[in-house]
Design an enzyme around this catalytic site. Structure first.
Site, PDB file in Angstrom:
ATOM      1  N   LYS A 156       0.862  -1.187   0.000  1.00  0.00           N
ATOM      2  CA  LYS A 156       0.000   0.000   0.000  1.00  0.00           C
ATOM      3  C   LYS A 156       0.897   1.235   0.000  1.00  0.00           C
ATOM      4  O   LYS A 156       1.182   1.816   1.052  1.00  0.00           O
ATOM      5  CB  LYS A 156      -0.947  -0.055   1.212  1.00  0.00           C
ATOM      6  CG  LYS A 156      -2.154   0.833   1.070  1.00  0.00           C
ATOM      7  CD  LYS A 156      -3.214   0.496   2.098  1.00  0.00           C
ATOM      8  CE  LYS A 156      -4.263   1.581   2.222  1.00  0.00           C
ATOM      9  NZ  LYS A 156      -5.084   1.826   1.032  1.00  0.00           N
TER      10      LYS A 156
HETATM   11  N1  PMP Z   1      -7.696  -2.023  -3.039  1.00  0.00           N
HETATM   12  C1  PMP Z   1      -7.197  -0.789  -2.928  1.00  0.00           C
HETATM   13  C2  PMP Z   1      -6.473  -0.209  -4.079  1.00  0.00           C
HETATM   14  C3  PMP Z   1      -7.366  -0.058  -1.749  1.00  0.00           C
HETATM   15  O1  PMP Z   1      -6.871   1.178  -1.630  1.00  0.00           O
HETATM   16  C4  PMP Z   1      -8.092  -0.628  -0.669  1.00  0.00           C
HETATM   17  C5  PMP Z   1      -8.298   0.158   0.591  1.00  0.00           C
HETATM   18  N2  PMP Z   1      -7.262  -0.016   1.512  1.00  0.00           N
HETATM   19  C6  PMP Z   1      -8.593  -1.923  -0.836  1.00  0.00           C
HETATM   20  C7  PMP Z   1      -8.384  -2.590  -2.022  1.00  0.00           C
HETATM   21  C8  PMP Z   1      -9.331  -2.608   0.264  1.00  0.00           C
HETATM   22  O2  PMP Z   1      -8.462  -2.937   1.309  1.00  0.00           O
HETATM   23  P1  PMP Z   1      -8.975  -2.996   2.824  1.00  0.00           P
HETATM   24  O3  PMP Z   1     -10.171  -3.878   2.813  1.00  0.00           O
HETATM   25  O4  PMP Z   1      -7.845  -3.588   3.571  1.00  0.00           O
HETATM   26  O5  PMP Z   1      -9.296  -1.620   3.216  1.00  0.00           O
END
Ligand code: PMP
Length: 304
Positions: A156
């Site tokens: 991320k």
């Molecule tokens: N894909 C992307 C590109 C994201 O930014 C997010 C948000 N964090 C998610 C998927 C979903 O991840 P999470 O469920 O851990 O928030």
């Protein structure tokens, strides 16, 4: 009165005092890793519960390893800082906790090595991100999801979000709510800030770890709730774009998005164009679990 604080340079400070210099490496080159964590207000208990806090910090640790960011805190120490920070702010509503581990050196030069690192965390009030009730209308983006061989999407990384922002703006400026991004091989990858699922013949299907997705914590939560509460298994496999048009149901998952129905893709209604039954069931389960209203999953909720 709630007061916004940040954790910045190893101290708790008023949010307004948490400032970085313009030469900061991460600001210039996008060399930071972050998390988005929700704190969910529980009216009855009169407290905020942080959802799957430790899992978010474990993912932050993995992102940092990919970017060679030294994160000198254990997951437990990060959880302590987070709960203290959210507690100090005193919000009585849903909040968003944003930790960023970043290359903090104030120096010109693109690289990952021989740079200093730092950690900042802040909290901000945060209501619904997408329309949970009506569901959302999506378009297939003309932008491809960033490829593993360019920037690993499983990390991320702040800089990756240019990819998401291009897709989100294209979708909204074309009158849609959200973008569906395809991977460079043409298979469905994910939304701009959400993972995606379809329902076909009572089974859940979602792109796998190798489809350039950020491996979402909400995605994992939904897979587990579907299995344990609805007896539905999830198949992780490549999804073709047109499968979105023919699916019985479709939904997106994310910390910001919760579980949101996708009711239309590229101007084709999904199913009957309304939130599907399985989607609605998962959404309700999920919204209870994140506020610590379901004892079975109370371990996922950390009181602030
Ligand atoms: N894909 C992307 C590109 C994201 O930014 C997010 C948000 N964090 C998610 C998927 C979903 O991840 P999470 O469920 O851990 O928030």
């Amino acid at each position: 009165m709630p007061t916004p604080y940040a954790y910045f340079k190893k101290q708790f400070v008023p949010l307004a005092e948490a400032k970085i210099g313009v030469m900061t490496h991460a600001f210039n080159y996008g060399t930071g890793c972050f998390e988005g964590i929700r704190g969910n207000w529980n009216e009855q208990d009169e407290r905020v519960y942080l959802f799957r806090l430790r899992d978010h910090f474990l993912r932050l640790g993995r992102s940092c390893r990919i970017l060679k960011i030294d994160l000198p805190y254990s997951p437990e120490e990060l959880c302590d800082i987070a709960t203290k920070l959210v507690g100090m702010c005193g919000y009585t509503e849903d909040v968003y906790l944003r930790p960023i581990a970043y290359k903090s050196s104030e120096v010109v030069g693109v690289r990952m090595h021989n740079l200093e690192d730092d950690l900042v965390m802040y909290v901000t009030p945060f209501g619904p991100y997408l329309d949970l009730e009506k569901g959302i209308r999506c378009m297939t983006s003309s932008w491809r999801r960033v490829d593993e061989l360019s920037i690993p999407a499983r990390a991320k990384v702040t800089g990756i979000y240019v990819n998401s922002a291009l897709a989100k703006t294209e979708a909204q400026e074309n009158g849609f709510d959200e973008a569906v991004m395809l991977a460079s091989d043409g298979h469905v990858s994910e939304g701009s800030g959400e993972n995606i699922f379809i329902v076909e013949d009572g089974t859940l299907i979602t792109p796998s770890h190798s489809d350039n997705i950020l491996v979402g914590i909400t995605r994992d939560t939904v897979i587990r709730l579907a299995r344990e509460e609805l007896g539905i298994e999830t198949v992780e496999r490549p999804i073709a774009r047109a499968e979105l048009y023919t699916a019985d149901e479709c939904f997106m998952t994310g910390t910001a998005a919760h579980v949101t129905a996708v009711v239309d893709v590229d101007r084709r209604p999904v199913g009957n164009g309304k939130t599907g039954a399985i989607t609605a069931h998962l959404q309700k389960l999920y919204l209870d679990v994140i506020c610590c209203k379901n004892n079975k999953y109370a371990d996922w909720c950390t009181p602030a």
